[in-house]
Design a protein around this motif. Structure first.
Motif, PDB file in Angstrom:
ATOM      1  N   PHE A   1       0.854  -1.186   0.000  1.00 21.29           N
ATOM      2  CA  PHE A   1       0.000   0.000   0.000  1.00 21.29           C
ATOM      3  C   PHE A   1       0.891   1.238   0.000  1.00 21.29           C
ATOM      4  O   PHE A   1       1.007   1.951   0.974  1.00 21.29           O
ATOM      5  CB  PHE A   1      -0.896  -0.014   1.245  1.00 21.29           C
ATOM      6  CG  PHE A   1      -1.967   1.050   1.230  1.00 21.29           C
ATOM      7  CD1 PHE A   1      -3.011   0.988   0.319  1.00 21.29           C
ATOM      8  CD2 PHE A   1      -1.938   2.099   2.132  1.00 21.29           C
ATOM      9  CE1 PHE A   1      -3.991   1.975   0.310  1.00 21.29           C
ATOM     10  CE2 PHE A   1      -2.915   3.075   2.130  1.00 21.29           C
ATOM     11  CZ  PHE A   1      -3.945   3.007   1.215  1.00 21.29           C
ATOM     12  N   LEU A   2       1.567   1.481  -1.108  1.00 18.25           N
ATOM     13  CA  LEU A   2       2.486   2.602  -1.234  1.00 18.25           C
ATOM     14  C   LEU A   2       1.745   3.782  -1.838  1.00 18.25           C
ATOM     15  O   LEU A   2       1.366   3.765  -3.009  1.00 18.25           O
ATOM     16  CB  LEU A   2       3.681   2.216  -2.110  1.00 18.25           C
ATOM     17  CG  LEU A   2       4.813   3.241  -2.228  1.00 18.25           C
ATOM     18  CD1 LEU A   2       5.445   3.491  -0.877  1.00 18.25           C
ATOM     19  CD2 LEU A   2       5.852   2.760  -3.223  1.00 18.25           C
ATOM     20  N   THR A   3       1.519   4.811  -1.039  1.00 15.99           N
ATOM     21  CA  THR A   3       0.753   5.967  -1.493  1.00 15.99           C
ATOM     22  C   THR A   3       1.669   7.131  -1.854  1.00 15.99           C
ATOM     23  O   THR A   3       2.846   7.162  -1.485  1.00 15.99           O
ATOM     24  CB  THR A   3      -0.219   6.428  -0.395  1.00 15.99           C
ATOM     25  OG1 THR A   3       0.556   6.926   0.717  1.00 15.99           O
ATOM     26  CG2 THR A   3      -1.091   5.284   0.076  1.00 15.99           C
ATOM     27  N   ASP A   4       1.094   8.114  -2.549  1.00 16.35           N
ATOM     28  CA  ASP A   4       1.842   9.326  -2.846  1.00 16.35           C
ATOM     29  C   ASP A   4       2.255  10.036  -1.557  1.00 16.35           C
ATOM     30  O   ASP A   4       3.322  10.655  -1.494  1.00 16.35           O
ATOM     31  CB  ASP A   4       0.993  10.270  -3.701  1.00 16.35           C
ATOM     32  CG  ASP A   4       0.769   9.714  -5.103  1.00 16.35           C
ATOM     33  OD1 ASP A   4       1.588   8.898  -5.549  1.00 16.35           O
ATOM     34  OD2 ASP A   4      -0.230  10.095  -5.741  1.00 16.35           O
ATOM     35  N   GLU A   5       1.393   9.958  -0.543  1.00 11.47           N
ATOM     36  CA  GLU A   5       1.716  10.580   0.739  1.00 11.47           C
ATOM     37  C   GLU A   5       2.978   9.956   1.335  1.00 11.47           C
ATOM     38  O   GLU A   5       3.849  10.663   1.846  1.00 11.47           O
ATOM     39  CB  GLU A   5       0.538  10.413   1.712  1.00 11.47           C
ATOM     40  CG  GLU A   5      -0.650  11.295   1.421  1.00 11.47           C
ATOM     41  CD  GLU A   5      -0.377  12.738   1.799  1.00 11.47           C
ATOM     42  OE1 GLU A   5       0.269  12.977   2.841  1.00 11.47           O
ATOM     43  OE2 GLU A   5      -0.789  13.635   1.038  1.00 11.47           O
ATOM     44  N   GLU A   6       3.066   8.625   1.276  1.00 10.55           N
ATOM     45  CA  GLU A   6       4.244   7.948   1.825  1.00 10.55           C
ATOM     46  C   GLU A   6       5.499   8.304   1.037  1.00 10.55           C
ATOM     47  O   GLU A   6       6.576   8.519   1.611  1.00 10.55           O
ATOM     48  CB  GLU A   6       4.025   6.430   1.821  1.00 10.55           C
ATOM     49  CG  GLU A   6       3.053   5.953   2.879  1.00 10.55           C
ATOM     50  CD  GLU A   6       2.833   4.449   2.810  1.00 10.55           C
ATOM     51  OE1 GLU A   6       2.962   3.788   3.854  1.00 10.55           O
ATOM     52  OE2 GLU A   6       2.535   3.944   1.718  1.00 10.55           O
ATOM     53  N   VAL A   7       5.376   8.338  -0.278  1.00 11.46           N
ATOM     54  CA  VAL A   7       6.521   8.679  -1.111  1.00 11.46           C
ATOM     55  C   VAL A   7       6.989  10.099  -0.784  1.00 11.46           C
ATOM     56  O   VAL A   7       8.189  10.360  -0.643  1.00 11.46           O
ATOM     57  CB  VAL A   7       6.171   8.556  -2.598  1.00 11.46           C
ATOM     58  CG1 VAL A   7       7.305   9.080  -3.463  1.00 11.46           C
ATOM     59  CG2 VAL A   7       5.883   7.112  -2.946  1.00 11.46           C
ATOM     60  N   SER A   8       6.057  11.033  -0.642  1.00  9.30           N
ATOM     61  CA  SER A   8       6.415  12.416  -0.317  1.00  9.30           C
ATOM     62  C   SER A   8       7.057  12.495   1.055  1.00  9.30           C
ATOM     63  O   SER A   8       8.037  13.225   1.264  1.00  9.30           O
ATOM     64  CB  SER A   8       5.168  13.308  -0.370  1.00  9.30           C
ATOM     65  OG  SER A   8       4.623  13.333  -1.675  1.00  9.30           O
ATOM     66  N   ALA A   9       6.494  11.732   2.009  1.00 12.83           N
ATOM     67  CA  ALA A   9       7.050  11.741   3.361  1.00 12.83           C
ATOM     68  C   ALA A   9       8.460  11.171   3.387  1.00 12.83           C
ATOM     69  O   ALA A   9       9.350  11.701   4.057  1.00 12.83           O
ATOM     70  CB  ALA A   9       6.145  10.943   4.296  1.00 12.83           C
ATOM     71  N   LEU A  10       8.688  10.091   2.651  1.00 16.52           N
ATOM     72  CA  LEU A  10      10.032   9.510   2.578  1.00 16.52           C
ATOM     73  C   LEU A  10      11.015  10.502   1.958  1.00 16.52           C
ATOM     74  O   LEU A  10      12.163  10.624   2.409  1.00 16.52           O
ATOM     75  CB  LEU A  10      10.000   8.216   1.770  1.00 16.52           C
ATOM     76  CG  LEU A  10       9.405   6.994   2.471  1.00 16.52           C
ATOM     77  CD1 LEU A  10       9.217   5.852   1.470  1.00 16.52           C
ATOM     78  CD2 LEU A  10      10.290   6.545   3.620  1.00 16.52           C
ATOM     79  N   ALA A  11      10.566  11.194   0.921  1.00 13.74           N
ATOM     80  CA  ALA A  11      11.431  12.179   0.292  1.00 13.74           C
ATOM     81  C   ALA A  11      11.794  13.288   1.265  1.00 13.74           C
ATOM     82  O   ALA A  11      12.948  13.733   1.332  1.00 13.74           O
ATOM     83  CB  ALA A  11      10.742  12.757  -0.943  1.00 13.74           C
ATOM     84  N   GLY A  12      10.804  13.745   2.041  1.00 11.87           N
ATOM     85  CA  GLY A  12      11.066  14.785   3.030  1.00 11.87           C
ATOM     86  C   GLY A  12      12.024  14.320   4.109  1.00 11.87           C
ATOM     87  O   GLY A  12      12.917  15.061   4.534  1.00 11.87           O
TER      88      GLY A  12
END
Length: 528
Positions: free
Chosen positions: A299-310
């Motif tokens: 369940f990889l969401t855009d929110e998780e990707v953005s959070a990981l990037a941050g």
């Protein structure tokens, strides 16, 4: 599951820079932020969120081993899991504590989201509403200290607990060092695993899958693993534990617990458990662990990707380092997929989706589905002994699939001495066409060890051979006596008939005795 929608924004330079500008530096692990933003340091001159190595000693590290002097079955432990705003350290967002005894008795639990900046994204799926409504860290100290008082603290990685204790210290609370044990370090000394993430350790011990983004299930899995190490593997403490006095507080605000969304884990969750650990520093390893957790629950969401990037930007990870971690992760996933010689359509689809989402599709562009009619090797190990745990760990280390339940995809079922022959799953596995074997037969059956070579078996030595050898010689002696009697009878006038009868018996005894003697001599020569 759709990994592709996450795209490649994690590694995009402009995206990282924009995230870096917006990041809340109060939660950053960068030491200079304290001076740049004029943030208050604690009584030890530590900046909020600094790495545990720069903090005063907050944990007295203990160890468990088979040679320890003090049994741990009666010792009380508190398993703690902390979700934070940072990679390696950061402000607490969620805290869970599970108290238990080494013999497997659970004594109490507590979990809550902790109030924090609701505008900051996080990879733990904690919503802004939950952060806004959650109690402050100071309001949960009463219950937290109650569960830790008189217990050994246990955590998958003690650095997270040290970070929490440091944050508590910034509230003006003076804490003595707490006795603590690292589950990761303890498991590393007992089980040979491809990596020592909490989910992988739990799988080796046969613990049920759990949502790693939630603190309470993670703390419970940590407790169950420690119970297995103490009970099943017989680990003991090196010396008696001294428990410090902890402050007492009146009850604060009500806890805010999160609930798990029930999702069945599939191939990707099993695959990340078989991926080898990275070779980066603590920050890169923390990023890899969060990445594996996010990918593994499908369940990889855009929110998780953005959070990981941050988080990567806030921790000072260069774009090239993030890409290196992504490339190594996807390369390991591909190695796992191809290890058994079979790549299914599910493996093909999910691996390419992850590779595309992480910006390294070129590592999977030539991946192909194998249509050879064979099922990938999938092993179910039944049993709760230390040997069963060791086999589960070896299955993971060898890159094979480790099943939790008996389904049609299981190719091998292995059971230990604690499983009865009447266990229904044994006969059911045979009906499904799986190989069923005892634990001691598994290493050869699974190809971990070579098969014994035919024709080089050590012949068994017949224990009765010396006695039989003597019997053959005795029979020859009887034949000689009968022959002498035959000659004497014939010359004594007994007649031809009786002489012939005695002669037949004499010759039979001589031939029979000679045959037994030679046969046993030959057998003795082979066994020598």
């Amino acid at each position: 599951m759709d990994f592709a929608k996450a795209a490649v924004s994690v590694t995009h330079q402009g995206f990282l820079e924009r995230k870096k500008l917006r990041i809340n530096h109060k939660a950053s692990v960068l030491r200079n932020d304290c001076d740049d933003l004029r943030l208050p340091r604690d009584g030890y001159r530590n900046c909020p969120g600094e790495s545990a190595s720069t903090m005063a000693e907050l944990i007295e590290r203990l160890s468990l081993s088979p040679t320890g002097q003090v049994p741990a079955s009666g010792t009380e432990f508190t398993a703690i899991d902390v979700k934070t705003t940072g990679l390696h350290t950061g402000r607490a967002l969620e805290v869970a504590a599970i108290r238990f005894r080494g013999d497997g008795t659970f004594l109490g639990d507590f979990a809550t989201v902790v109030a924090a900046d609701a505008n900051r994204r996080n990879p733990h799926r904690i919503s802004a509403a939950e952060l806004a409504d959650a109690p402050a860290l100071g309001d949960i100290l009463s219950r937290f200290f109650e569960l830790c008082r008189g217990a050994v603290v246990v955590a998958h990685d003690l650095a997270s607990v040290e970070g929490l204790l440091s944050e508590i210290g910034q509230l003006g609370v003076r804490l003595p060092p707490l006795p603590g044990i690292s589950l990761k370090d303890t498991a590393r000394a007992v089980l040979p695993l491809p990596n020592y993430r909490l989910a992988t350790i739990a799988r080796a011990f046969g613990i049920d899958d759990f949502p790693g983004y939630l603190a309470e299930p993670a703390a419970r899995a940590c407790a169950q693993a420690m119970i297995a190490l103490v009970g099943t593997h017989g680990l003991r403490l090196a010396q008696p534990v001294r428990f410090p006095d902890l402050p007492r507080y009146t009850a604060g605000a009500a806890a805010l617990r999160r609930s798990a969304a029930g999702a069945e884990k599939g191939w990707m969750a099993e695959a990340v458990d078989r991926v080898s650990a990275g070779d980066g520093g603590p920050v890169a390893q923390a990023y890899l662990d969060l990445l594996a957790e996010a990918v593994g629950d499908q369940f990889l969401t855009d929110e998780e990707v953005s959070a990981l990037a941050g988080l990567a930007a806030g921790a000072g990870m260069p774009v090239a380092e993030v890409r290196r971690v992504h490339a190594g992760f996807v390369a390991e996933l591909r190695r796992v997929a191809e290890a058994d010689g079979v790549v299914t359509s599910t493996e093909y689809r999910e691996l390419r989706q992850v590779a595309e989402a992480l910006g390294v599709l070129e590592l999977a562009v030539d991946l192909k589905i194998t249509a050879n009619g064979h099922k990938p090797t999938r092993v179910l190990v039944l049993g709760a002994t230390a040997d069963a745990d060791q086999l589960r760990a070896r299955v993971l280390s060898e890159g094979l699939q480790l099943a939790k339940n008996l389904t049609g995809s299981v190719t091998h079922l292995v059971y230990d001495s604690g499983v009865r022959e009447s266990e229904p799953r044994l006969s059911r596995a045979l009906e499904l066409g799986a190989h069923v074997a005892r634990l001691d037969e598994a290493p050869v059956l699974l190809g971990f060890e070579p098969k014994p070579q035919a024709g080089i078996q050590t012949p068994r030595v017949a224990q009765a051979a010396p006695g039989k050898l003597t019997g053959g010689r005795a029979l020859i002696g009887v034949g000689l006596v009968l022959m002498v009697l035959t000659v004497a009878a014939m010359f004594g006038g007994a007649g031809l008939g009786p002489g012939i009868v005695l002669a037949v018996f004499a010759v039979g005894a001589l031939v029979g005795g000679w045959y037994l003697d030679e046969t046993k001599r030959a057998a003795a020569g082979l066994t020598g």
